[in-house]
Design an enzyme around this catalytic site. Structure first.
Site, PDB file in Angstrom:
ATOM      1  N   CYS A   2      -1.301   2.981  18.379  1.00 37.39           N
ATOM      2  CA  CYS A   2      -1.835   2.152  19.456  1.00 37.39           C
ATOM      3  C   CYS A   2      -3.109   2.787  19.975  1.00 37.39           C
ATOM      4  O   CYS A   2      -3.463   3.892  19.582  1.00 37.39           O
ATOM      5  CB  CYS A   2      -0.800   2.061  20.583  1.00 37.39           C
ATOM      6  SG  CYS A   2       0.796   1.449  20.025  1.00 37.39           S
ATOM      7  N   ARG A  27      -6.864   0.199  15.947  1.00 40.31           N
ATOM      8  CA  ARG A  27      -5.649   1.018  15.948  1.00 40.31           C
ATOM      9  C   ARG A  27      -4.381   0.170  16.051  1.00 40.31           C
ATOM     10  O   ARG A  27      -3.288   0.643  15.741  1.00 40.31           O
ATOM     11  CB  ARG A  27      -5.672   2.018  17.108  1.00 40.31           C
ATOM     12  CG  ARG A  27      -6.859   2.965  17.082  1.00 40.31           C
ATOM     13  CD  ARG A  27      -6.828   3.903  18.264  1.00 40.31           C
ATOM     14  NE  ARG A  27      -5.675   4.783  18.220  1.00 40.31           N
ATOM     15  CZ  ARG A  27      -5.638   5.915  17.507  1.00 40.31           C
ATOM     16  NH1 ARG A  27      -6.687   6.254  16.801  1.00 40.31           N
ATOM     17  NH2 ARG A  27      -4.564   6.667  17.492  1.00 40.31           N
ATOM     18  N   TRP A  74       0.373  -1.557  18.509  1.00 42.55           N
ATOM     19  CA  TRP A  74       0.879  -1.803  17.164  1.00 42.55           C
ATOM     20  C   TRP A  74       2.366  -1.527  17.259  1.00 42.55           C
ATOM     21  O   TRP A  74       2.793  -0.386  17.398  1.00 42.55           O
ATOM     22  CB  TRP A  74       0.237  -0.866  16.140  1.00 42.55           C
ATOM     23  CG  TRP A  74       0.485  -1.302  14.741  1.00 42.55           C
ATOM     24  CD1 TRP A  74      -0.262  -2.183  14.005  1.00 42.55           C
ATOM     25  CD2 TRP A  74       1.551  -0.891  13.858  1.00 42.55           C
ATOM     26  NE1 TRP A  74       0.269  -2.321  12.741  1.00 42.55           N
ATOM     27  CE2 TRP A  74       1.388  -1.556  12.628  1.00 42.55           C
ATOM     28  CE3 TRP A  74       2.631  -0.028  13.997  1.00 42.55           C
ATOM     29  CZ2 TRP A  74       2.267  -1.388  11.552  1.00 42.55           C
ATOM     30  CZ3 TRP A  74       3.506   0.140  12.922  1.00 42.55           C
ATOM     31  CH2 TRP A  74       3.311  -0.537  11.721  1.00 42.55           C
ATOM     32  N   ASN A 100       0.843   6.075  23.400  1.00 43.82           N
ATOM     33  CA  ASN A 100       0.636   5.940  21.954  1.00 43.82           C
ATOM     34  C   ASN A 100       1.542   6.976  21.286  1.00 43.82           C
ATOM     35  O   ASN A 100       1.412   8.172  21.566  1.00 43.82           O
ATOM     36  CB  ASN A 100      -0.830   6.220  21.589  1.00 43.82           C
ATOM     37  CG  ASN A 100      -0.995   6.359  20.079  1.00 43.82           C
ATOM     38  OD1 ASN A 100      -0.289   5.737  19.307  1.00 43.82           O
ATOM     39  ND2 ASN A 100      -1.922   7.222  19.673  1.00 43.82           N
ATOM     40  N   GLY A 101       2.469   6.517  20.451  1.00 39.29           N
ATOM     41  CA  GLY A 101       3.396   7.467  19.818  1.00 39.29           C
ATOM     42  C   GLY A 101       4.795   6.889  19.792  1.00 39.29           C
ATOM     43  O   GLY A 101       4.981   5.675  19.927  1.00 39.29           O
ATOM     44  N   GLU A 480      -6.759   2.175  -6.551  1.00 35.56           N
ATOM     45  CA  GLU A 480      -7.484   1.904  -5.306  1.00 35.56           C
ATOM     46  C   GLU A 480      -7.954   0.450  -5.260  1.00 35.56           C
ATOM     47  O   GLU A 480      -7.855  -0.227  -4.247  1.00 35.56           O
ATOM     48  CB  GLU A 480      -8.677   2.864  -5.154  1.00 35.56           C
ATOM     49  CG  GLU A 480      -9.533   2.662  -3.928  1.00 35.56           C
ATOM     50  CD  GLU A 480      -8.787   2.679  -2.601  1.00 35.56           C
ATOM     51  OE1 GLU A 480      -9.364   2.231  -1.593  1.00 35.56           O
ATOM     52  OE2 GLU A 480      -7.592   3.057  -2.568  1.00 35.56           O
ATOM     53  N   LYS A 484      -6.905  -2.274  -2.341  1.00 38.29           N
ATOM     54  CA  LYS A 484      -7.909  -2.977  -1.528  1.00 38.29           C
ATOM     55  C   LYS A 484      -7.663  -4.487  -1.565  1.00 38.29           C
ATOM     56  O   LYS A 484      -7.656  -5.160  -0.548  1.00 38.29           O
ATOM     57  CB  LYS A 484      -9.327  -2.657  -2.017  1.00 38.29           C
ATOM     58  CG  LYS A 484      -9.823  -1.266  -1.590  1.00 38.29           C
ATOM     59  CD  LYS A 484     -10.211  -1.201  -0.165  1.00 38.29           C
ATOM     60  CE  LYS A 484      -9.668  -0.084   0.713  1.00 38.29           C
ATOM     61  NZ  LYS A 484      -8.697   0.822   0.353  1.00 38.29           N
ATOM     62  N   GLU A 487      -4.394  -5.329   0.410  1.00 35.87           N
ATOM     63  CA  GLU A 487      -4.330  -5.133   1.859  1.00 35.87           C
ATOM     64  C   GLU A 487      -5.260  -6.050   2.638  1.00 35.87           C
ATOM     65  O   GLU A 487      -5.000  -6.343   3.803  1.00 35.87           O
ATOM     66  CB  GLU A 487      -4.593  -3.666   2.215  1.00 35.87           C
ATOM     67  CG  GLU A 487      -5.965  -3.142   1.967  1.00 35.87           C
ATOM     68  CD  GLU A 487      -6.097  -1.682   2.433  1.00 35.87           C
ATOM     69  OE1 GLU A 487      -5.621  -1.355   3.516  1.00 35.87           O
ATOM     70  OE2 GLU A 487      -6.688  -0.894   1.672  1.00 35.87           O
ATOM     71  N   HIS A 503       4.115  -2.008 -22.736  1.00 36.02           N
ATOM     72  CA  HIS A 503       5.482  -1.548 -22.464  1.00 36.02           C
ATOM     73  C   HIS A 503       6.131  -2.375 -21.356  1.00 36.02           C
ATOM     74  O   HIS A 503       7.141  -1.983 -20.777  1.00 36.02           O
ATOM     75  CB  HIS A 503       5.468  -0.061 -22.080  1.00 36.02           C
ATOM     76  CG  HIS A 503       4.856   0.794 -23.149  1.00 36.02           C
ATOM     77  ND1 HIS A 503       5.470   1.040 -24.357  1.00 36.02           N
ATOM     78  CD2 HIS A 503       3.650   1.416 -23.194  1.00 36.02           C
ATOM     79  CE1 HIS A 503       4.677   1.803 -25.106  1.00 36.02           C
ATOM     80  NE2 HIS A 503       3.572   2.039 -24.430  1.00 36.02           N
ATOM     81  N   LYS A 602      -5.156   1.152  11.408  1.00 29.92           N
ATOM     82  CA  LYS A 602      -6.044   2.121  10.775  1.00 29.92           C
ATOM     83  C   LYS A 602      -5.390   3.484  10.590  1.00 29.92           C
ATOM     84  O   LYS A 602      -5.641   4.187   9.610  1.00 29.92           O
ATOM     85  CB  LYS A 602      -7.320   2.269  11.606  1.00 29.92           C
ATOM     86  CG  LYS A 602      -8.380   3.170  11.007  1.00 29.92           C
ATOM     87  CD  LYS A 602      -8.930   2.593   9.720  1.00 29.92           C
ATOM     88  CE  LYS A 602      -9.961   3.439   9.037  1.00 29.92           C
ATOM     89  NZ  LYS A 602     -10.291   2.982   7.689  1.00 29.92           N
TER      90      LYS A 602
END
Ligand code: AGP
Length: 607
Positions: A2, A27, A74, A100-101, A480, A484, A487, A503, A602
């Protein structure tokens, strides 16, 4: 996860808090709220959704209180809803907190508080703190916050106001980031430097278990025991417009275009008199020479940077290198000895799993080297040595410039390890360093014409699934590329070492199925060409990343994204850029929020 902010000064706090929250929105952005203090009372406003919704809600609020706190969320405990938005308050409404936490022992604390008559209005872990402070409050907010913190277990960045203490904000932290600054007529606190830069460029990164007592004229710092301490000031040389889009439609595109600068800045001053140096490693030549095993630990995109590092460290320095997902590494019993180097890679420097893996590795006697983008972050503080990627603040949730900063830093590390082991001569080091530096220009070249990338993206925008395949460095970069695309466009994409296709994954191919192939010039080029042919034979749509001038690929692929010719060991740097742009173009075509994709944040500060 957050973002919290606070302000006390001579100006109305409302707009200052909203501005700060907008800068921290990356965040977390599922709900937001502020608490304003005025005339011995607190006014609390919550809204579900982005900060913009809250900004509209408080626009007409007639409250010019000059002290307040704010939060953008969040969710971890309690669904995104107004009742669960912060600030949370005490039963009497005189105490308001933002957090935040995660409070790990909140259930037992809640049961005990409810048994003592407290009434809860949310499902969050955080609310217990407001009630604990209410219970402890006897006219000194600082003391009450201290008493409350003695009872909670977990991670917290906390800011608290009280109706009875005008202009006072009490702040503390444990494992979650808090920065403070005084200037511009007030005192500011936030989860991130970017939200306090209006006050001053001299900021204080609060330490664990420290307290800050904020008033309009200044901030007093105290240690865990309550003694007044002199804070360590960090001067921030990047400016607020980092937080602005600089004329780009979104932060992701802006940050992709910053990558040439990131490569140059990350390499600046590293080669002197033919010798490479990373003094921050904090290891003597003898210690470097003794290293006989390397673990790269990280999560998400940072983990993918590790996949590239493995090939370089093993290739040049001949040191066995494992790349480990931090959330796995911390729970298995890896073989670690005093000659093991653990490299922890984290853009934010606060990813919980990576931090826990660092602590575990240190207990087992490893030397830990951190690679992070955030000065003074927990990963930086908890590593024996740290190198900062010069990407500056990264706002878009999808990492781009920080990833390249990590790859360049890890390439430097691989060269330094090879140098210390005498595996590469001075002239080889000098040649490789020069070619590494040249990638900045090669990226500029790619960015100068992205039409072929846009075309390929248009061809894939309506797909449901996609496969990324490559070999060697190409395989590492495919992971990667697939992440990308997943997400930011929500298109299901998987990456495979191309040799694995027959395979199993090849069974997925049907006519028009997008297969993105990294087929730049490399020792395994011919092998990747046969993989393209076997995919084409099943009617797949081939989108290739290839080396300029490679006409053969153009005959085999439906779309080609060309990159300048580079040595294979540096191809991950150049081949990444078209894959970033490709994913972004598909996300834009699908109307996705490129900078703030759903369900993501993030930095992931919880397990
Ligand atoms: C990448 O675009 C994502 N933001 C995510 O996978 C990220 O790389 C991961 O959460 C690790 O974050 P860190 O580098 O800050 O530790």
């Amino acid at each position: 996860m957050c973002g919290i902010v606070g302000y006390t000064g001579c100006s109305p706090a409302k707009d200052i808090l909203i501005e700060g929250l907008q800068r921290l929105e990356y965040r977390g952005y599922d709900s937001a709220g502020i608490a304003l203090q005025k005339d011995g009372a607190l006014t609390v406003v919550h809204r579900v959704g982005k900060v913009e919704g809250l900004a509209q809600a408080v626009q007409s609020l007639d409250n010019d209180g000059t002290c307040g706190i704010g939060h953008t969320r969040w969710a971890t405990h309690g669904v995104p809803a107004e009742r669960n938005a912060h600030p949370h308050t005490s039963c009497n409404g005189d105490i308001a907190i933002v957090h935040n936490g995660i409070i790990e022992n909140f259930m037992e604390l809640r049961d005990a508080l409810e048994a003592r008559g407290h009434v809860f209005s949310s499902d969050t872990d955080t609310e217990v703190i407001a009630h604990l402070i209410e219970e402890a409050y006897a006219g000194d907010l600082y003391q009450a916050v201290r008493d409350a913190c003695e009872q909670i277990v977990g991670a917290y960045g906390l800011a608290v106001v009280c109706a009875q203490e005008p202009g006072r904000i009490v702040v503390t932290r444990k494992d979650s980031p808090i920065v403070l600054a005084h200037g511009n007529g007030g005192s500011y606190v936030a989860s991130d430097i970017i939200a306090v830069l209006d006050a001053s460029r001299d900021v204080v990164v609060l330490g664990d278990d420290q307290f800050a007592l904020m008033d309009a004229d200044g901030i007093e710092y105290r240690d865990r025991e309550g003694a007044v301490i002199e804070p360590k000031i960090t001067h921030v040389d990047w400016d607020v417009d980092v937080a602005e889009k600089g004329g780009y439609p979104d932060f992701m595109l802006k940050e992709i275009h910053e990558q040439p600068r990131v490569v140059r800045d990350t390499l600046a001053g590293r080669l002197t008199n033919g010798a490479l140096k990373i003094d921050e490693l904090g290891l003597s030549l003898e210690e470097l020479n003794l290293i006989d095993r390397v673990y790269v630990i990280a999560c998400g995109t940072s983990y993918h940077a590790g996949l590239i590092a493995k090939q370089l460290i093993e290739g040049w320095a001949r040191i066995p290198t494992e790349v480990e997902v931090a959330s796995e590494f911390r729970y298995r019993n890896p073989i670690i000895t005093p000659s093991t180097l653990v490299v922890a890679v984290s853009q934010s420097g606060e990813t919980a799993d990576t931090l826990a893996a660092i602590r575990d590795a240190r207990i087992k006697g490893a030397k830990v080297f951190g690679i992070t983008n955030v000065v003074g972050s927990p990963v930086a503080r908890e590593s024996d040595g740290v190198i900062y990627t010069k990407a500056n603040k990264e706002i878009a949730v999808a990492s781009t410039k920080s990833f390249l900063g990590q790859v360049v830093s890890l390439t430097l590390l691989a060269l330094v390890l090879a140098q210390s082991k005498g595996k590469l001569s001075v002239s080889q080091i000098r040649l490789l360093f020069r070619e590494l530096a040249d990638t900045a220009e090669q990226i500029e070249c790619i960015l100068s014409d992205t039409s072929s990338i846009e075309e390929a993206a248009q061809a894939c925008k309506d797909a449901h699934d996609a496969l990324f395949i490559g070999r060697g460095m190409g395989a590492a970069i495919c992971y990667e590329g697939a992440l990308k695309l997943k997400e930011i466009s929500y298109l299901h994409a998987e990456a495979y070492a191309a040799g694995e296709m027959k395979h199993g994954p090849i069974a997925l191919l049907t006519p028009g199925f997008p297969v993105i192939v990294v087929a730049t010039q490399s020792p395994v080029y011919d092998k990747i060409v046969s993989n393209i042919q076997e995919s084409r034979a099943r009617g797949a749509m081939i989108i290739a990343v290839a080396t300029e001038g490679d006409e053969e690929i153009a005959k085999l692929a439906d779309y080609v994204m060309y990159v300048p010719k580079v040595r294979d060991c540096f191809s991950a740097i150049t081949a990444t850029v078209p894959l970033q742009l490709f994913s972004r173009a598909i996300a834009v075509a699908r109307g996705c929020d490129v900078d703030q994709p759903r369900n993501l944040a993030k930095s992931v500060t919880v397990e």
